[in-house]
Design an enzyme around this catalytic site. Structure first.
Site, short mmCIF file in Angstrom:
data_model
loop_
_atom_site.label_atom_id
_atom_site.label_comp_id
_atom_site.label_asym_id
_atom_site.label_seq_id
_atom_site.Cartn_x
_atom_site.Cartn_y
_atom_site.Cartn_z
N ASN A 109 0.84 -1.20 0.00
CA ASN A 109 0.00 0.00 0.00
C ASN A 109 0.87 1.25 0.00
O ASN A 109 1.95 1.28 0.58
CB ASN A 109 -0.98 -0.01 1.19
CG ASN A 109 -0.42 0.68 2.42
OD1 ASN A 109 -0.49 1.90 2.54
ND2 ASN A 109 0.17 -0.10 3.33
N PHE A 113 -1.66 8.23 4.10
CA PHE A 113 -2.45 8.85 5.17
C PHE A 113 -3.69 9.56 4.63
O PHE A 113 -3.90 10.76 4.88
CB PHE A 113 -1.60 9.86 5.97
CG PHE A 113 -0.59 9.25 6.91
CD1 PHE A 113 -0.58 7.89 7.19
CD2 PHE A 113 0.35 10.06 7.55
CE1 PHE A 113 0.36 7.34 8.06
CE2 PHE A 113 1.28 9.53 8.42
CZ PHE A 113 1.29 8.18 8.67
N SER A 181 5.32 5.08 8.85
CA SER A 181 4.70 4.76 7.56
C SER A 181 5.65 5.22 6.47
O SER A 181 6.21 6.31 6.55
CB SER A 181 3.35 5.47 7.43
OG SER A 181 2.41 4.82 8.24
N ASN A 183 5.01 6.08 3.46
CA ASN A 183 4.41 6.84 2.36
C ASN A 183 4.24 8.33 2.64
O ASN A 183 3.57 9.02 1.87
CB ASN A 183 3.05 6.21 2.01
CG ASN A 183 3.18 4.73 1.69
OD1 ASN A 183 4.00 4.35 0.85
ND2 ASN A 183 2.43 3.89 2.37
N THR A 184 4.80 8.80 3.75
CA THR A 184 4.79 10.25 4.03
C THR A 184 6.25 10.70 4.08
O THR A 184 6.97 10.29 4.99
CB THR A 184 4.06 10.54 5.35
OG1 THR A 184 2.69 10.20 5.19
CG2 THR A 184 4.17 12.00 5.76
N LYS A 216 5.35 3.68 17.11
CA LYS A 216 5.36 2.60 16.10
C LYS A 216 6.57 2.76 15.19
O LYS A 216 6.78 3.81 14.59
CB LYS A 216 4.07 2.63 15.28
CG LYS A 216 3.94 1.45 14.32
CD LYS A 216 2.52 1.26 13.86
CE LYS A 216 2.39 0.14 12.85
NZ LYS A 216 1.01 -0.07 12.43
N ASN A 245 5.87 -1.55 11.44
CA ASN A 245 5.05 -1.09 10.33
C ASN A 245 5.43 -1.88 9.06
O ASN A 245 6.21 -2.83 9.13
CB ASN A 245 5.29 0.42 10.12
CG ASN A 245 4.04 1.13 9.65
OD1 ASN A 245 3.36 0.66 8.74
ND2 ASN A 245 3.70 2.25 10.27
N GLY A 267 2.12 -8.45 5.50
CA GLY A 267 1.71 -9.85 5.35
C GLY A 267 2.88 -10.81 5.49
O GLY A 267 3.95 -10.46 6.01
#
Ligand code: FMN
Length: 354
Positions: A109, A113, A181, A183-184, A216, A245, A267
């Site tokens: 993904n 956010f 995360s 993606n930021t 996290k 994460n 996963g």
């Protein structure tokens, strides 16, 4: 036997992943996804002054806007982590941004956010019917966490995180600051020990009355980088760590066509590194911080192993996406069998390897 929950999970998998997610959240929030059985008392966990009916939490990112908490609690999760929420609403990255790697039992993904913003998020939490003053249990009877992040544009982490803690502290049983995360842009730099110390200090100064605070972390740091971070978390008065994460790594054995997509991988392929990071951190932690392990958990044996490696609790996301609510019943049964095989009567008696 025909299993409605597994069939529904299969049907949702045939749809576009984000559309399927929206349907799932909507169904769960309306109570259409069913109800789990009460938990066996052997699965109870006490951590951070909170009581968890079982050790299997829902990881952040599924109920980003805190819309389906009661329905998720009814399914049988031991904790629900809502968010990541950002200060201002934002739409996230352009679609498509969510990819199923079915053969690899994984997801990539790059949501970035997508968030309704803190105002609506807090309203949704408040609608649950309780503020945590006086340690009243949530109507859900399951600890509810708020996972906090920053906007892509115009972020000021040393101002934003304390402000978000201030907004959520009355509504959440625990709070997680998400520094991991992928993606930021720039978010993962906040994990650096010096910066983490400053963040924790700013939060603690502004909100000495906050609920337990977790940090996290990412799985992609070099092994030796975890020591100063764990030390900064302990010295800064954090109550726990969530490990880990999603990863930017792409293990060589991935076979799905989406394996080259940009974003965080979750996963089964994340499991080995998530386990490794847990072992590293548990060794450094000396049981000072609560540890929540997340990453590729698919069986009850996986859960027992993480608990024996030093985790107090676990969180799942990808296995819930693939299997639906039935995963909870299966994981709990398997965990109880694995405990019985290892002559562990209750999770409270669990001997942990450090
Ligand atoms: C689609 C998707 C969205 C996610 N969004 C978030 C998020 O907003 N905040 C966060 O802290 N973690 C997020 N995560 C990471 C999960 O919370 C979890 O840590 C990770 O997926 C590893 O667990 P798993 O292997 O069981 O999926 C997301 C994961 C996925 C698959």
């Amino acid at each position: 036997m025909f299993d409605i929950s597994k069939t529904t999970a299969w049907a949702l998998r045939q749809l576009n992943p984000e559309f399927a997610h929206e349907i799932a959240i909507s169904a769960i929030s309306h109570g259409f996804a069913g109800k789990g059985k009460p938990d066996h008392s052997a699965l109870k966990v006490e951590a951070m002054g909170l009581s968890f009916p079982n050790p299997i939490g829902l990881a952040a990112g599924f109920d980003k806007n805190a819309r389906a908490i009661q329905g998720l609690a009814d399914l049988g999760f031991g904790m629900i982590e809502t968010g990541t929420v950002t200060p201002r609403p934002q739409i996230g990255n352009p679609k498509p941004r969510l990819f199923r790697l079915v053969k690899d039992r994984a997801i990539i993904n790059r949501m970035g956010f997508n968030s309704c913003g803190i105002d609506t998020f807090c309203q949704n939490l408040a609608n649950l019917g309780r503020a945590n003053k006086g340690n009243q249990p949530h109507v859900t009877n399951v600890p509810v966490g708020a996972n906090l992040g920053i906007n892509k544009m115009g972020a000021h982490p040393l101002i934003d995180y304390p402000a978000l803690v201030g907004r959520t502290k009355a509504h959440a049983d625990y709070i997680t600051i998400n520094l991991s995360s992928p993606n930021t842009p720039g978010l993962r730099d906040l994990q650096e020990a010096d910066m983490l110390s400053r963040l924790l200090e700013a939060i603690n100064q502004a909100h000495p009355d906050r609920p337990p605070l977790l940090v996290k972390l990412a799985p992609d740091l070099p092994d030796q980088a975890y020591m100063p971070i764990v030390q900064a978390a302990i010295n800064g008065g954090a109550n726990g760590l969530i490990l880990t994460n999603t990863t930017l790594a792409r293990p060589e054995n991935l076979t799905s066509s989406h394996k080259k997509e940009t974003g965080g991988l979750s996963g089964a392929p994340l499991a080995p590194r998530a386990r490794e990071v847990l072992q590293i951190v548990a060794g450094l932690n000396q049981r000072k911080l609560c540890l929540i392990s997340s990453g590729g958990i698919e069986t009850g044996k996986d859960i027992l192993e993480r608990l024996q490696l030093g985790a107090d609790l676990v969180q799942i996301y990808t296995s819930f996406i693939y299997e639906g609510p039935a995963v909870l019943t299966r994981l709990k049964q398997e965990l109880l069998s694995a405990m019985s095989e290892a002559s562990i009567r209750t999770l409270k008696d669990l001997p942990r390897r450090l």
